[in-house]
Design a protein around this motif. Structure first.
Motif, short mmCIF file in Angstrom:
data_model
loop_
_atom_site.label_atom_id
_atom_site.label_comp_id
_atom_site.label_asym_id
_atom_site.label_seq_id
_atom_site.Cartn_x
_atom_site.Cartn_y
_atom_site.Cartn_z
N ASP A 1 58.54 71.70 23.79
CA ASP A 1 58.82 73.12 23.61
C ASP A 1 58.29 73.56 22.25
O ASP A 1 58.88 73.28 21.22
CB ASP A 1 60.34 73.35 23.72
N GLU A 2 57.13 74.24 22.28
CA GLU A 2 56.47 74.72 21.06
C GLU A 2 56.31 73.62 20.01
O GLU A 2 56.79 73.75 18.87
CB GLU A 2 57.22 75.93 20.47
N PRO A 3 55.61 72.53 20.36
CA PRO A 3 55.47 71.41 19.42
C PRO A 3 54.69 71.76 18.16
O PRO A 3 54.82 71.08 17.15
CB PRO A 3 54.73 70.34 20.24
N MET A 4 53.89 72.84 18.21
CA MET A 4 53.06 73.19 17.05
C MET A 4 53.70 74.25 16.16
O MET A 4 53.14 74.62 15.13
CB MET A 4 51.70 73.71 17.53
N ALA A 5 54.86 74.78 16.54
CA ALA A 5 55.45 75.89 15.78
C ALA A 5 55.81 75.45 14.37
O ALA A 5 56.49 74.44 14.17
CB ALA A 5 56.68 76.42 16.50
N GLY A 6 55.33 76.18 13.39
CA GLY A 6 55.67 75.91 11.99
C GLY A 6 55.12 74.60 11.46
O GLY A 6 55.66 74.04 10.51
N VAL A 7 54.06 74.09 12.09
CA VAL A 7 53.50 72.80 11.69
C VAL A 7 52.16 73.04 10.99
O VAL A 7 51.34 73.82 11.47
CB VAL A 7 53.31 71.91 12.94
N ASP A 8 51.95 72.37 9.85
CA ASP A 8 50.71 72.55 9.09
C ASP A 8 49.51 72.03 9.90
O ASP A 8 49.67 71.23 10.82
CB ASP A 8 50.79 71.82 7.75
N LEU A 9 48.32 72.47 9.51
CA LEU A 9 47.11 72.16 10.28
C LEU A 9 46.87 70.66 10.40
O LEU A 9 46.50 70.16 11.46
CB LEU A 9 45.90 72.86 9.65
N ALA A 10 47.10 69.91 9.31
CA ALA A 10 46.86 68.46 9.35
C ALA A 10 47.76 67.82 10.42
O ALA A 10 47.30 66.99 11.22
CB ALA A 10 47.14 67.83 7.99
N SER A 11 49.04 68.24 10.45
CA SER A 11 49.95 67.69 11.46
C SER A 11 49.57 68.17 12.86
O SER A 11 49.69 67.41 13.83
CB SER A 11 51.39 68.09 11.16
N GLN A 12 49.09 69.40 12.97
CA GLN A 12 48.65 69.89 14.29
C GLN A 12 47.54 69.01 14.84
O GLN A 12 47.52 68.67 16.03
CB GLN A 12 48.13 71.33 14.19
N GLU A 13 46.61 68.62 13.96
CA GLU A 13 45.49 67.79 14.41
C GLU A 13 45.96 66.40 14.82
O GLU A 13 45.50 65.84 15.80
CB GLU A 13 44.40 67.75 13.34
N VAL A 14 46.93 65.85 14.05
CA VAL A 14 47.50 64.54 14.41
C VAL A 14 48.19 64.64 15.78
O VAL A 14 48.02 63.78 16.64
CB VAL A 14 48.53 64.07 13.34
N LEU A 15 48.95 65.72 15.98
CA LEU A 15 49.68 65.87 17.23
C LEU A 15 48.73 66.06 18.40
O LEU A 15 48.96 65.52 19.49
CB LEU A 15 50.65 67.06 17.13
N ALA A 16 47.64 66.82 18.19
CA ALA A 16 46.65 67.02 19.26
C ALA A 16 46.02 65.69 19.65
O ALA A 16 45.84 65.37 20.82
CB ALA A 16 45.59 68.02 18.82
N ARG A 17 45.71 64.88 18.63
CA ARG A 17 45.09 63.56 18.88
C ARG A 17 46.07 62.64 19.61
O ARG A 17 45.72 61.92 20.54
CB ARG A 17 44.65 62.95 17.54
N THR A 18 47.34 62.67 19.17
CA THR A 18 48.39 61.86 19.81
C THR A 18 48.53 62.22 21.28
O THR A 18 48.59 61.36 22.16
CB THR A 18 49.75 62.08 19.11
N LEU A 19 48.54 63.53 21.53
CA LEU A 19 48.70 64.00 22.90
C LEU A 19 47.50 63.59 23.75
O LEU A 19 47.65 63.19 24.92
CB LEU A 19 48.83 65.53 22.88
N GLN A 20 46.32 63.66 23.15
CA GLN A 20 45.10 63.27 23.86
C GLN A 20 45.20 61.81 24.30
O GLN A 20 44.83 61.45 25.43
CB GLN A 20 43.90 63.46 22.93
N GLU A 21 45.74 60.95 23.42
CA GLU A 21 45.89 59.52 23.76
C GLU A 21 46.89 59.34 24.88
O GLU A 21 46.70 58.50 25.77
CB GLU A 21 46.33 58.73 22.52
N GLN A 22 47.98 60.12 24.87
CA GLN A 22 48.98 60.02 25.93
C GLN A 22 48.38 60.42 27.28
O GLN A 22 48.62 59.77 28.30
CB GLN A 22 50.19 60.92 25.62
N VAL A 23 47.60 61.50 27.26
CA VAL A 23 46.98 61.99 28.49
C VAL A 23 45.98 60.95 29.00
O VAL A 23 45.92 60.66 30.20
CB VAL A 23 46.30 63.36 28.24
#
Length: 261
Positions: free
Chosen positions: A170-192
């Motif tokens: 639920d809104e995993p990127m809300a209020g998250v700095d860009l560096a963390s957004q990129e880490v989270l996007a990469r993490t999600l890509q690995e899960q997918v």
């Protein structure tokens, strides 16, 4: 047989789902199917019902009508919650109790632990989840000492610790700095890539855009659009930019992507 049919059993199925908060109808008959391996984004203005929809899937919001199934099992009979990882809207990970990063992430593993005792494989899964989100070096730190973006990474690691087949965020990127957004996007890509199915509530597609297979846009508790992500959203929702769904009759109201916030 279409590509969707070839995917087999839906991981999430919502049919005619209605939900009320108090006396106010929030979901007014939602139909939504998420197939294995899909990444589906739920979009819509504040108050459109996005969070209520995902919370109804995990049983936090009672439904007044309709059917929800997880992995082909009616939700009321579903018990295998270790298959589901849930990341709520960001709140305090420790709920006010002093806790280390490892303790918070370990709590996500308990659904797999026998008798609540973490064994070697459980500790390894916790370490792996922390590695995935780039927080292994903070494992012993108190969650109270973390920035918002780091905090969010810990909540995502907690959801990943049980090695879920379905991730609901639920809104995993809300209020998250860009560096963390990129880490989270990469993490999600690995899960997918490893076969996870993902349902995300987002207010803009941002760095996750390349991962999104389908966008479901809600307005006033109804599905307005279910199909390819609206191109006009791009990296950020453009205020006042209209996007007309190709299947809509002429003269119907276009989606105002500027409202997707």
């Amino acid at each position: 047989m279409g590509a969707m049919d070839a995917m087999g059993e839906p991981v999430i199925s919502m049919r005619g789902v209605r939900a009320d908060l108090g006396s106010r109808p929030v979901l007014r008959g939602i139909d939504l199917t998420v197939h294995r391996g899909e990444v589906v984004a739920l979009l819509g203005a504040n108050g459109s019902g996005k969070s209520t929809a995902v919370r109804s899937v995990i049983g936090q919001v009672p439904v007044s009508a309709g059917e929800i199934a997880l992995f082909g099992t009616p939700r009321r009979a579903f018990r295998d919650w270790r298959r589901v990882g849930y990341v709520p809207q960001r709140t305090t990970a420790a709920g006010g109790v002093p806790a280390t990063v490892t303790e918070v992430v370990s709590s996500g593993r308990l659904s797999r632990a026998r008798f609540g005792i973490l064994r070697k494989a459980d500790h390894e899964a916790v370490r792996h989840a922390l590695d995935l989100v780039g927080m292994a070096d903070r494992a012993r730190d108190s969650v109270g000492a973390l920035s918002g973006g780091q905090h969010q990474r810990v909540l995502i690691a907690r959801a990943l610790a049980s090695e879920p087949e379905l991730l609901i965020m639920d809104e995993p990127m809300a209020g998250v700095d860009l560096a963390s957004q990129e880490v989270l996007a990469r993490t999600l890509q690995e899960q997918v890539a490893s076969g996870a199915t993902v349902l995300l509530v987002l207010h803009e597609l941002g760095p996750l855009e390349p991962l999104i297979d389908r966008a479901v846009v809600l307005r006033d508790g109804c599905v307005l659009h279910d199909g390819p992500p609206p191109k006009a959203l791009g990296q950020h929702a453009l205020p006042g930019h209209d996007h007309v769904h190709p299947h809509e009759a002429a003269g119907t109201e276009p989606i105002r992507t500027g409202l997707l916030s």
